[in-house]
Design a protein around this motif. Structure first.
Motif, short mmCIF file in Angstrom:
data_model
loop_
_atom_site.label_atom_id
_atom_site.label_comp_id
_atom_site.label_asym_id
_atom_site.label_seq_id
_atom_site.Cartn_x
_atom_site.Cartn_y
_atom_site.Cartn_z
N LYS A 64 -8.05 1.66 6.75
CA LYS A 64 -9.17 1.47 5.80
C LYS A 64 -8.77 0.58 4.61
CE LYS A 64 -10.94 6.05 6.47
NZ LYS A 64 -10.48 7.20 5.73
N SER A 65 -7.54 0.06 4.63
CA SER A 65 -7.07 -0.75 3.48
C SER A 65 -7.99 -1.93 3.25
CB SER A 65 -5.69 -1.34 3.73
OG SER A 65 -4.81 -0.40 4.19
N LYS A 66 -8.12 -2.29 1.99
CA LYS A 66 -8.90 -3.50 1.65
C LYS A 66 -7.95 -4.68 1.70
CE LYS A 66 -12.84 -3.48 -0.84
NZ LYS A 66 -13.51 -3.92 -2.00
N THR A 110 -9.19 -11.48 2.82
CA THR A 110 -9.43 -12.16 4.11
C THR A 110 -9.07 -13.64 4.09
OG1 THR A 110 -11.71 -12.42 3.45
CG2 THR A 110 -11.21 -10.56 4.90
N ARG A 166 -11.17 -12.69 8.50
CA ARG A 166 -11.85 -11.39 8.60
C ARG A 166 -11.79 -10.81 10.03
NH1 ARG A 166 -15.47 -9.40 5.05
NH2 ARG A 166 -15.64 -11.44 4.08
N GLU A 182 0.83 -1.20 0.00
CA GLU A 182 0.00 0.00 0.00
C GLU A 182 0.87 1.26 0.00
OE1 GLU A 182 -3.08 -0.70 -0.42
OE2 GLU A 182 -3.62 1.43 -0.49
#
Ligand code: SF4
Ligand code: SF4
Length: 647
Positions: free
Chosen positions: A198-200, A203, A179, A135
């Motif tokens: 807030k990173s995606k 999972t 998750r 990121e």
């Protein structure tokens, strides 16, 4: 021994970012050795649905237990990680020392030293840290690049009862859908990381497992475990084979006669109780049909370590597990023999004596993943991977190819497809192995160089070897002034302390080594390679990140708390406080409290009766002062962690 522990995600992140900003290193791994796609060789492969940049990675073991290990292996260019083996018995007492990698490698360690819960947390932290590195584009490569893709492969043992237990089943489910664990970790990050929070994050931490079974685990039980993993849990499975499947006589021929390791005692019992070759093949054929019905992937890994007896290492106990160069020859033969029976296209992975010199030959055998352990324990540690890529690039250039598949195909000349090419290459490579002196005992007897010099608390060669060879990055450098630290020796004259002579500590290197207690599991690998006599993890200052760990520890140790350092020497406890406003140092000892203006004694408050001539424990004061000032100054890794502990 202190207890091995992971640290919080925030501490990792603070440390990574601060260190990277100040020195372009991460856990002391230098930027110029990081794998950033700088090599022309395209090594990308698809593994269980993920396109990864390289088929290389650390084998389940000391390099895949704590979050920082996985990050370090990633920086070196690993993309498929076989996580440290976990099992239901998660409070094992492992004998120490547990690794002897002086030449070939022996170990007596096996599954995780952390609880199942802690292991899951470490893997999730590593997963998050790798995604944050992506990121933040720390490698200088755009985040959209597949260069950052990774695959986590679980490793579990050792019997059906444990693997199918409710605790282990819940653990697998957490890894398949992390998750909640991810959310828990992200929620603990402070608001300054609001972007990363807030990173995606994907999972599914893992959808595959490499199964490790005890030497002696019956075939029927292995089959039931695989069925459980595939059928009930929906995991892809690789079964780790033991080198014993070559049979006693063949292993004896290779190990004792071809390679010259005649002093290693083979244990007939291990061969009798392990699956033999025919049983292993029959089992894998049955499992192949099962895998098809479950629509899961089945592979075989070559190989587990070889259990040997005899007195040949510094490890405790009569039996040890052998790896390194001799295992490379045994495992390659077992792999080839297996493929001859099961077909060239049967998926195989590999771990045995991998090193820069044989990585290209091994990759030419069409093996995914190719994993490494012993070699990363040698000088250079994780950075040794850099040479792997250089050598692969060179081999590709010689063959005038640019991708792994071209390399495998071209090397095999007329093979019709990749699987056949891998088979031909393995056969040809195997013919060279027993003759190659690189794997012979004569070439693997050399011990790491040791000087006569005894390792001391401060001042050593400062060669940094102990930092490189530690799989857990537990040893670190902190800055000190290069000077002679000298002060008056104070003795009790019957009424007060009077200055009487001087003593000094001379530091010339500008930096000193310390050890982070929570990261150190006393494996002793740094002792093996330190050129001085005495283990760095035993002799150098041991710093604790958690106060309760420091309090529980009975040996020599230290804990930093703001401008104060707590210390233990020979069972006695000391406190040194730095009063910044007045530039005074307050030293609390068993004799009483001393107040210093730099090194001039200002006052003393007695605590106990003294005899005339008693010496004030100022050698401890001076050591703690050097530690305190050095650690407060450092913006680098270890000390950064210590300071962040105050938040
Ligand atoms: S403790 Fe040993 S290995 Fe570490 S820097 Fe000093 S001399 Fe080198
Ligand atoms: S500091 Fe030394 S003993 Fe401790 S984990 Fe690292 S290599 Fe092993």
């Amino acid at each position: 021994m202190s207890e091995l522990q992971g640290i919080s995600l925030t501490r990792h992140l603070d440390s990574i970012l601060e260190e990277f900003k100040s020195s372009k290193t991460i856990y002391d791994f230098p930027f110029n050795k990081m794998y950033r796609g700088q090599f022309s060789a395209d090594l990308s492969v698809n593994f269980h649905g993920t396109q990864v940049a390289t088929p290389l990675g650390p084998a389940a073991g000391p390099h895949t237990q704590l979050a920082q290990n996985i990050v370090l292996a990633f920086l070196g260019g690993s993309r498929i990680f076989e996580l440290k083996t976990v099992q239901i018995l998660d409070h094992l007492e492992i004998p120490r020392p547990c690794i002897d990698a002086r030449n070939v490698c022996y170990n007596v360690e096996w599954s995780q030293e952390l609880s199942l819960k802690e292991s899951a947390r470490e893997y999730v932290k590593a997963w998050l840290l790798l995604h944050f590195i992506r990121e933040l584009e720390l490698l200088g490569v755009e985040r959209s690049s597949s260069l950052y893709n990774v695959h986590f492969d679980l490793s579990v043992g050792y019997d059906l009862k444990g693997i199918s237990s409710p605790q282990m089943t819940a653990w697998f489910r957490q890894m398949q859908n992390a998750r909640e664990l991810i959310a828990e970790q992200l929620s603990e990050l402070p608001s300054r990381y609001h972007g990363l929070k807030k990173s995606k994050i994907p999972t599914t931490l893992s959808n595959s497992v490499t199964l490790s079974t005890f030497h002696g685990c019956p075939g029927g039980e292995i089959e039931k475990i695989v069925e459980y993993l595939m059928g009930d849990l929906g995991l892809h499975v690789i079964v780790k084979m033991n080198p014993t499947l070559l049979g006693f006589e063949r292993v004896q021929q290779i190990l004792h006669h071809d390679l010259g390791y005649a002093h290693l005692v083979l244990l007939p019992k291990a061969f009798e109780t392990d699956l033999n070759f025919e049983q292993a093949v029959a089992m894998m054929e049955r499992l192949q049909a099962k895998a098809k019905s479950f629509n899961r992937f089945l592979g075989a890994k070559f190989t587990n370590t070889l259990v040997v007896g005899g007195e040949h290492s510094k490890l405790p106990g009569q039996e040890q597990y052998l790896s390194g160069p001799p295992l490379h020859v045994l495992a390659m033969e077992a792999l080839h023999k297996f493929r001859e029976k099961m077909g060239a296209d049967f998926p195989v992975s590999f771990s045995a004596g991998l090193e820069a010199a044989n990585v290209a030959d091994t990759l030419a055998c069409n093996i995914v993943p190719v994993t490494v352990c012993t070699d990363l324990l040698k000088i250079g540690g994780y950075t040794r991977l850099n040479k792997y890529f250089k050598n692969i690039e060179e081999s590709f250039a010689q063959m005038e190819v640019s991708s792994l598949s071209q390399f495998i195909l071209k090397r095999a000349k007329n093979a019709p497809d990749l699987a056949q090419a891998g088979f031909v290459n393995t056969r040809d490579y195997l013919k060279t192995l027993a003759k190659n002196s690189r794997y012979h005992f004569e070439k693997n007897q050399r011990l790491p160089k040791k000087s006569e010099k005894k390792l001391d608390f401060f001042e050593c060669l400062t060669c940094n070897i102990c930092m490189e060879v530690c799989p857990n990055a537990a040893n670190f450098l902190f800055p000190v002034a290069s000077q002679e630290f000298s002060m008056s020796d104070y003795r009790w004259d019957g009424h007060t302390f009077v200055a009487e002579g001087k003593f000094s500590i001379t530091l010339e290197k500008g930096a000193e080594i310390a050890n982070l207690a929570e990261f150190c599991n006393d494996c002793s690998n740094c002792d093996t390679f330190c050129p001085e006599v005495g283990g760095p993890y035993l002799v150098k200052p041991k710093l604790f990140l958690e106060k309760n760990n420091y309090e529980k520890y009975s040996g020599q140790g230290f804990y930093l708390e703001g401008n104060t350092i707590l210390g233990k020497f020979d069972g006695a406890e000391y406190v040194l406080k730095f009063h910044a406003k007045k530039l005074h140092y307050e030293f609390i000892s068993e004799m009483g409290t001393f107040l210093f203006d730099e090194d001039r004694l200002l006052s003393f408050v007695a605590k106990q009766e003294r005899q005339r001539g008693d010496r004030a424990p100022l050698d401890k004061y001076l050591k703690m002062k050097i530690l305190l000032t050095g650690l407060m100054k450092s913006g680098r890794y270890g000390a950064t962690l210590l300071h962040r502990g105050q938040e």
